[in-house]
Design a protein around this motif. Structure first.
Motif, PDB file in Angstrom:
ATOM      1  N   GLY A 117       0.827  -1.210   0.000  1.00 42.52           N
ATOM      2  CA  GLY A 117       0.000   0.000   0.000  1.00 42.52           C
ATOM      3  C   GLY A 117       0.854   1.250   0.000  1.00 42.52           C
TER       4      GLY A 117
ATOM      5  N   TYR B 194     -11.098   7.193   2.529  1.00 42.72           N
ATOM      6  CA  TYR B 194     -10.535   6.003   3.178  1.00 42.72           C
ATOM      7  C   TYR B 194     -10.537   4.862   2.168  1.00 42.72           C
ATOM      8  N   VAL B 195      -9.382   4.211   2.020  1.00 41.30           N
ATOM      9  CA  VAL B 195      -9.248   3.180   0.993  1.00 41.30           C
ATOM     10  C   VAL B 195      -9.045   1.815   1.649  1.00 41.30           C
TER      11      VAL B 195
ATOM     12  N   ALA C 165      -5.560   2.550  -3.054  1.00 42.45           N
ATOM     13  CA  ALA C 165      -4.645   3.554  -2.485  1.00 42.45           C
ATOM     14  C   ALA C 165      -3.960   4.320  -3.612  1.00 42.45           C
TER      15      ALA C 165
ATOM     16  N   LEU D  29      -5.121   5.251   4.628  1.00 47.56           N
ATOM     17  CA  LEU D  29      -5.014   3.807   4.454  1.00 47.56           C
ATOM     18  C   LEU D  29      -4.593   3.175   5.777  1.00 47.56           C
ATOM     19  N   ASP D  30      -5.131   2.007   6.068  1.00 41.21           N
ATOM     20  CA  ASP D  30      -4.896   1.377   7.357  1.00 41.21           C
ATOM     21  C   ASP D  30      -3.436   0.969   7.530  1.00 41.21           C
TER      22      ASP D  30
ATOM     23  N   LEU E  39      -2.996  -2.519   5.407  1.00 38.39           N
ATOM     24  CA  LEU E  39      -2.943  -2.097   4.013  1.00 38.39           C
ATOM     25  C   LEU E  39      -1.568  -1.522   3.657  1.00 38.39           C
ATOM     26  N   SER E  40      -0.991  -0.745   4.553  1.00 35.46           N
ATOM     27  CA  SER E  40       0.282  -0.088   4.222  1.00 35.46           C
ATOM     28  C   SER E  40       1.386  -1.095   3.917  1.00 35.46           C
TER      29      SER E  40
ATOM     30  N   GLY F 115     -12.365   1.529   5.567  1.00 30.22           N
ATOM     31  CA  GLY F 115     -11.036   0.930   5.468  1.00 30.22           C
ATOM     32  C   GLY F 115     -11.077  -0.573   5.241  1.00 30.22           C
ATOM     33  N   THR F 116      -9.996  -1.244   5.653  1.00 31.45           N
ATOM     34  CA  THR F 116      -9.834  -2.663   5.313  1.00 31.45           C
ATOM     35  C   THR F 116     -10.900  -3.557   5.954  1.00 31.45           C
TER      36      THR F 116
END
Lengths: 368, 83
Positions: free
Chosen positions: A7, A134-135, A141, A165-166, A170-171, A264-265
């Motif tokens: 992400g 928010y993705v 992202a 992004l969380d 996610l990152s 988010g996720t």
């Protein structure tokens, strides 16, 4: 080209593809990889930008404000305590009407010291005048970061955009990423109120209440106009690059009698929970809320609502649930889940729906 | 153009006639003055012209000119007490 990416690296790639001219940033877990990657691009010459290493997040946003007011495309990224540290400048950036794009990698706030995902950091900045999206996937992202520049820089908007992004979920996860050649999707930045050395002036100087109210109201006017700009931008993105986005990411909502709303996720995890519930005969659907500012008009009908908040406003409740109540007048079952990176599986999410008690709030995993 | 941000442009007297704020007035002794220009360079309000005439409509009477003057050619005199 189809590739794989984290992400964080997807955000960095989008910042390069957007032709960003200035990046000022300070590293913080779990955002570090974004600014490391951008610094790599600049050092190796694949990105023609000024990278300004600064001594703090407050200085990072201050440097972005100074750069952006000259009319150049500007980006920064932060997380959690970094976002809170830069908060004074975050407010300034919006009210100075600067189209800065920032990635915030959502992370819990200390104490206790915790680097994992939670949305309370960016939701504390929801009243600053920044647009917030928010993705939930690596691809999203990337795409949302590209679109953020076009939306922020639109003359009808001229407001900064925060892409959230969380952290870690996610990152730091790796998924497939289809990158794009941006072409003229993002027009050259024309900032009407940029600094002009031929006509010096004081920016944001002492202002009477009469002028202050008038100028502040213009932020809300632009926030309302941004609804159409976002719609246009997402439609144009879908036309050019084939991926569609909207205010919410809906999954099996058409005939649903109960909806999971989340951000988010966890919203992607909820889709698996929906399939489980559907196999049990429960007509459930998932609506992942993407934009928090401007807050979308949600078409919820008369369905029962289960709202998962990965955040909390102490003395009030979950912020998404509170916003939905305020905007739609509808009551819900509010589950506070995933704080500080708390593990929430799709089985857990399915159980939230099975055990829903509309009109109540529950903290997942604890009794209060 | 739509007004997005409070931007002030430099104009004379944007804050009104600030000379009315003054308690002490700079009085130049032309005998001592050697036209070095230090007073004009330091004046925060830019009210000392190339002839070293002080514009008393905008001079706030801060006294920086008198403090900086190497010849001690500027005296700060309480308003209404000038002889």
């Amino acid at each position: 080209m189809l590739t794989i990416s984290t992400g964080n690296n997807a955000v960095a790639a989008a910042v390069r593809e957007a032709g960003t001219g200035v990046v000022a940033a300070y590293p913080i877990t779990p955002q570090t990889e974004i600014v490391e990657q951008i610094a790599n691009f600049v050092t190796k010459g694949s990105m023609k930008a000024s990278y300004i290493p600064v001594e703090s997040e407050h200085s990072a946003m201050a440097a972005c404000i100074g750069a952006s007011i000259t009319g150049i495309r500007t980006f920064t990224a932060t997380s959690s305590h970094g976002l809170l540290y830069m908060n004074e400048m975050v407010n300034w950036a919006a009210a100075a009407r600067l189209p800065i794009v920032m990635a915030n990698v959502n992370r819990a706030l200390g104490p206790g010291w915790n680097v994992w995902a939670e949305h309370t950091d960016s939701l504390q900045a929801r009243d600053t005048g920044w647009l917030q999206v928010y993705v939930a996937t690596v691809q999203e992202a990337y795409d949302a970061t590209l679109m953020a520049f076009r939306i922020a820089e639109d003359r009808r908007v001229y407001l900064p955009v925060m892409v959230n992004l969380d952290g870690f979920t996610l990152s730091h996860i790796t998924q497939q990423l289809e990158d794009v050649k941006i072409g003229d999707f993002i027009p050259p930045l024309v900032l009407d109120h940029k600094i002009d050395p031929a006509h010096p002036g004081g920016y944001g100087c002492m202002t009477s209440s009469v002028d202050y109210v008038r100028i502040r109201s213009d932020i809300e006017r632009s926030m309302r106009d941004s609804v159409e700009v976002i719609r246009e931008t997402e439609a144009e993105f879908a036309k050019r690059f084939g991926r569609s986005y909207s205010w919410t990411d809906d999954y099996r909502c058409e005939d649903a009698e109960v909806l999971i709303l989340s951000m988010g996720t966890l919203g992607k995890e909820a889709e698996v929970a929906i399939d489980i519930l559907r196999s049990e005969g429960v007509k459930a659907g998932s609506m992942r809320v993407r934009w928090i500012r401007p807050f979308p008009n949600l078409d919820l009908g008369d369905r029962e609502l289960v709202v998962i908040d990965r955040n909390y406003s102490f003395g009030f409740g979950g912020i998404l649930a509170g916003s939905i109540r305020a905007k739609t007048g509808k009551t819900c079952y509010n589950v506070i889940a995933g704080l500080g990176g708390q593990e929430v599986t799709y089985h857990d999410i399915a159980s939230f729906v099975r055990n829903r008690k509309i009109g109540t709030e529950e903290w997942f995993g604890v009794k209060i | 153009m739509r007004e997005r941000l409070a931007i002030s442009r430099p104009v004379e007297g944007a804050c009104g006639e600030t000379g009315t704020w003054r308690v002490f007035k700079p009085v130049v002794d032309r005998e001592k003055c050697n036209s070095c220009g230090m007073c004009a360079m330091y004046c925060p309000d830019g009210v000392i012209d190339s002839e070293y005439e002080i514009d008393l409509i905008f001079c706030k009477g801060c006294g920086i000119c008198a403090n900086e003057c190497p010849k001690k050619a500027i005296a700060m005199v309480r308003e209404g007490e000038e002889s």
